[in-house]
Design an enzyme around this catalytic site. Structure first.
Site, PDB file in Angstrom:
ATOM      1  N   GLU A  78      -3.963  -7.153  13.220  1.00 28.57           N
ATOM      2  CA  GLU A  78      -3.454  -6.982  11.868  1.00 28.57           C
ATOM      3  C   GLU A  78      -1.973  -6.596  11.872  1.00 28.57           C
ATOM      4  O   GLU A  78      -1.193  -7.070  11.048  1.00 28.57           O
ATOM      5  CB  GLU A  78      -4.265  -5.893  11.156  1.00 28.57           C
ATOM      6  N   ASP A 117       0.790  -1.232   0.000  1.00 23.18           N
ATOM      7  CA  ASP A 117       0.000   0.000   0.000  1.00 23.18           C
ATOM      8  C   ASP A 117       0.824   1.286   0.000  1.00 23.18           C
ATOM      9  O   ASP A 117       1.224   1.766  -1.044  1.00 23.18           O
ATOM     10  CB  ASP A 117      -0.985  -0.020   1.174  1.00 23.18           C
TER      11      ASP A 117
END
Length: 850
Positions: A819, A587
């Site tokens: 995460e 990302d």
């Protein structure tokens, strides 16, 4: 797909029969007149009758011939008009392999394949019977319906503590004092229909002593059943009395035959129901809430209305009782067959017999866990608990989805639709998911990491999942990176993230799994039957893997031989500090400030080396000739050429590897005011470039810098290896007491926001998947002869210890795997209940590396 095929065939037969009957009825009227006329001239009527039959026969024959010609002439035209991007890959499907049929397919028919809800059951077929659980939660003195997994519910913990991926799972959910334990069991016995029977046990308990002082003294559960094909479901009777009969509902399907749903409990329960008619179920919780609200306003009762709409395709049963209570729900199929032993089968799935089976399955899970991962002698009980949670949630998070992806297309194309997408062909996907509340769908680059864990538990499930993914490939060798299939999945995704772009890829991490399997065959880690399955799979998969490799090798190649770059970066953005590279999976990790075709992305080069090595190993295993002209060994040799790698990506003065591109460090986000509409002033952060970019190495040390190290390209005696170890161990760069941070503290973009609304993601926090790969490389170099062997071993042991300790502590403190983890204090960040690649902590515990 089989279920869909049966349904389609059935509907076609029905419509043809109905049409034929209508025609027969219409033809009777003229016959009466003919009969009356027969008395006048029998011979003429006979001739006319014969001629009429001949004419009708010729007409029908002509119609069929014309229809056949039109159909076959139009088919090539339709095929020619179909855009390539939505044309399936022209090869035999992996899911049609014999190893995925018969016993294997039936054994996996039912499952907890709805990871996006707290408890959901469905079959692996496009239009399934679907079951699920809701309950009324209490928060701040108000009632809330719990159904979809979502953080706003603020459950203290939830997730599978045990799950074997096939026929058993146990889950604990704690909701503000209410503790629910759900158990799932699948059974196939004499009399069962296709796929067998299943049972759910729900055990409601109070976590706090003050529970009964709250508004909610009773527990209210809602168990529902719906048919995705829209068929009506049958209630037992208007008033449900469990003392008289345990049967709640019944119905029939072409795949499983007649079925029944039963409820049994030794506790005193109050049962109410409602039936709804709706084309979809993603708004079911709203329907229930409205029904309850009406009852509460009109009668002051917190109960369903005990009414059902005509032809209801959803039945909801409210189970209310004083806490604690326990209830068993049994689903039995094939009930219409003589000697189906319905009563005996229901008894075996409820009460004491169910308890015994659940205990047996729990013991089997624990034994298999130790057999697969062997960590009892390595770690304390707190770590083993987390290890079990990791694999249980990975397996319990496997879902089945069916639908069509939406593919972006150029607006200047000839496509006539006014929408901005093309629909992929209808497809099914059996896959693990990264996170039940946040990402309850398939992600291509995550899935390769998921399968590193799953193949060690159940090789057949692993191959099944990888096969489903490869069957999604289009004619160009492209696979959509994010799978948003079906209305429930679409309802969870913001519109701007739905479209998939066919120019963009995702790291081909499935090659990580294939590499493991090839190594396992070479080292005789599999049984003979397992090896044969893997080889059979690879023989069928080869043509698709070859096309996938070729797609990357052509569409993502750079200007220099042996260079690659991720397509899809926005070179005209005015809001991003550094244009994101979503297709890389990393990302907002810093890349060149000005995207261009001159870029060379180091991570993609290393992924391509992994893929080339795998393809070369497969060709050797299958003894395939390079008739296509693709010599994967030569490609692998080129990409592993140490001198070429260093020329393209190494900064010798720093001893670090970097991306290459058009870059300047003089970029910042600045507040800018603009006038919008009627003198309305809008203030926003916009990108400001203060220096001229130039072609250069991109000076940001982080995970990308370590990809040649992860891929073990660096010789064990090279001074560059020592530099990699220096970077890893340097606290000012990557090292923390909780794992390696994703971006060096020395980077100009360390922990910088990328836009006004995008906090740093891969710019500092610790991610388990790439820490796992770095550990794998450290483990490798600690076994290789060379001057840095001992140092690699020490770093390996310290990093492994830090990662395990931090993940385990966070789980016991918060109830979740996360995460990512904060690099300053080790605290879990991002999505919680992220039991995707964070579950690799179990492989770190087991020291099982690729």
């Amino acid at each position: 797909m089989a279920g869909s095929g049966r349904s389609s065939a059935r509907s076609r037969i029905k419509s043809t029969t109905d049409s034929g009957n209508d025609g027969a009825l219409r033809s009777t009227k003229p016959n009466f007149k003919l009969r009356r006329d027969r008395s006048k001239d029998h011979s003429l009527i006979g001739i006319l009758s014969v001629n009429l039959k001949i004419m009708l026969g010729i007409g029908v024959f002509s119609f069929l011939v014309i229809f056949f010609l039109i159909h076959n002439l139009m088919k090539p035209i339709e095929s020619a008009q179909r855009p390539r991007v939505v044309t399936p890959f022209p090869a035999l499907k992996l899911m049609d392999l014999p190893q995925f049929q018969d016993e294997h397919k039936e054994s996996l028919y039912w499952g907890t394949y709805r990871p996006h809800v707290y408890l959901g059951i469905r079959a692996r077929t496009p239009q399934s019977l679907v079951a699920g659980l809701m309950w009324i939660g209490l928060k701040d003195g108000r009632y809330f319906i719990r159904h979809f997994c979502q953080d706003s519910d603020e459950l203290s913990t939830y997730g599978w503590t045990q799950h074997n991926g096939r026929d058993f799972g146990h889950q604990i959910l704690v909701d503000h004092g209410l503790k629910l334990e759900t158990s799932f069991l699948k059974s196939r016995s004499e009399g069962s229909g296709y796929g067998g029977d299943w049972a759910v046990r729900i055990d409601a308990q109070s976590e706090k002593s003050d529970w009964n002082k709250e508004m909610l003294q009773n527990g209210h559960l809602f168990f529902y059943l719906t048919n995705e094909d829209g068929s009506a479901l049958s209630l037992t009777k208007d008033k449900i009395d469990m003392h008289e009969n345990s049967l709640l509902a019944s119905g029939s399907r072409s795949d499983i035959g007649d079925w029944q749903l039963h409820l049994e409990s030794k506790d005193v329960l109050e049962i109410h129901y409602s039936g709804f008619r709706t084309p979809h179920i993603h708004n079911l919780s709203d329907l229930i809430q409205q029904n309850l609200g009406t009852q509460l306003r009109n009668f002051g009762l917190l109960q369903l209305a005990d009414s059902s709409e005509d032809s209801s395709n959803i039945l909801v049963f409210q189970i209310s009782a004083r806490i604690p209570f326990k209830t068993d729900i049994a689903f039995v199929s094939g009930t219409g067959v003589k000697d189906s032993r319905v009563k005996a089968r229901v008894n075996s799935l409820t009460g004491t017999l169910l308890t015994n089976q659940l205990q047996e399955k729990q013991s089997e899970f624990d034994a298999k866990f130790e057999q697969c991962f062997n960590i009892a002698s390595k770690l304390e009980s707190e770590s083993r608990i987390v290890g079990k949670v990791a694999v249980a949630n990975m397996l319990g998070g496997i879902g089945y989805f069916y639908g069509q992806s939406k593919i972006a297309y150029a607006r200047n194309s000839n496509h006539k639709d006014h929408d901005n997408f093309l629909a992929y062909w209808p497809a099914e996907l059996y896959t693990a998911v990264p996170s039940r509340p946040f990402f309850p769908r398939g992600f291509l680059w995550d899935e390769g990491f998921h399968q590193l864990l799953i193949w060690r538990w159940d090789i057949s499930i692993c191959l099944d999942i990888v096969g489903h993914w490869l069957d999604l490939m289009n004619i160009d060798g492209w696979i959509p990176r994010e799978q948003i299939l079906g209305s429930e999945s679409l309802s969870k995704v913001p519109e701007e993230f739905v479209l998939q772009h066919p120019t963009n890829g995702n790291p081909p991490t499935l090659f990580l799994v294939i590499s493991d399997l090839l190594h396992g065959i070479e080292k005789n880690k599999f049984t003979s039957a397992e090896s044969n399955e893997i080889i059979s799979f690879l023989e069928r998969a080869f043509v698709r893997l070859e096309a996938w490799f070729q797609w990357f090798n052509t569409t993502q190649s750079g200007k220099e031989i042996g260079s690659y770059f991720w397509h899809g970066r926005d070179n005209s953005t005015i809001r991003e500090l550094n244009p994101k590279t979503l297709s890389s999976g990393l990302d907002d990790y810093p890349r060149a400030s000005h995207p261009s075709e001159e870029e060379r992305h180091l991570d993609l080069r290393c992924w391509m080396l992994l893929a080339a090595n795998c393809m070369n190993s497969i060709t050797q295993l299958l003894k395939k000739e390079h008739g296509s002209g693709k010599d994967y060994g030569s490609t692998a040799k080129l990409l592993s050429d140490f001198e070429m790698l260093n020329q393209m990506h190494l900064d010798p003065s720093y001893g670090a590897y970097f991306d290459f591109g058009n870059h300047t460090e003089k970029v910042r986000l600045s507040w800018k005011e603009t006038i919008v509409g009627n003198s309305y002033v809008k203030r926003e952060l916009v990108r400001e470039v203060l220096g001229r970019p130039e072609l250069r190495l991109i000076p940001h040390v982080g995970y990308v810098s370590l990809f040649p190290f992860m891929e073990k390209i660096i010789p064990s005696d090279s001074w560059i290896l020592e530099k990699q170890l220096d970077l890893i161990l340097n606290r000012s760069i990557l090292w923390t007491d909780y794992g390696l941070r994703s971006l060096a503290k020395t980077s100009s973009l360390y922990m910088k926001r990328n836009t006004e609304h995008d906090p740093p993601y891969w710019r500092g926090p610790i991610w388990i998947n790439l820490n796992y790969r770095i550990l794998s490389a450290l483990y490798h170099y600690s076994k290789e002869d060379g001057p840095y062997k001992d140092r690699a071993r020490v770093i390996y042991e310290d990093l492994r210890s830090n990662l395990i300790r931090n993940v385990v502590q966070n789980y016991h403190q918060t109830g979740f795997l996360w995460e990512q983890y904060d690099q300053k204090k080790g605290k879990g960040k991002g999505a919680r209940l992220f039991t995707g690649w964070t579950s690799l902590v179990l492989l770190i515990m087991a020291e099982a590396y690729t």
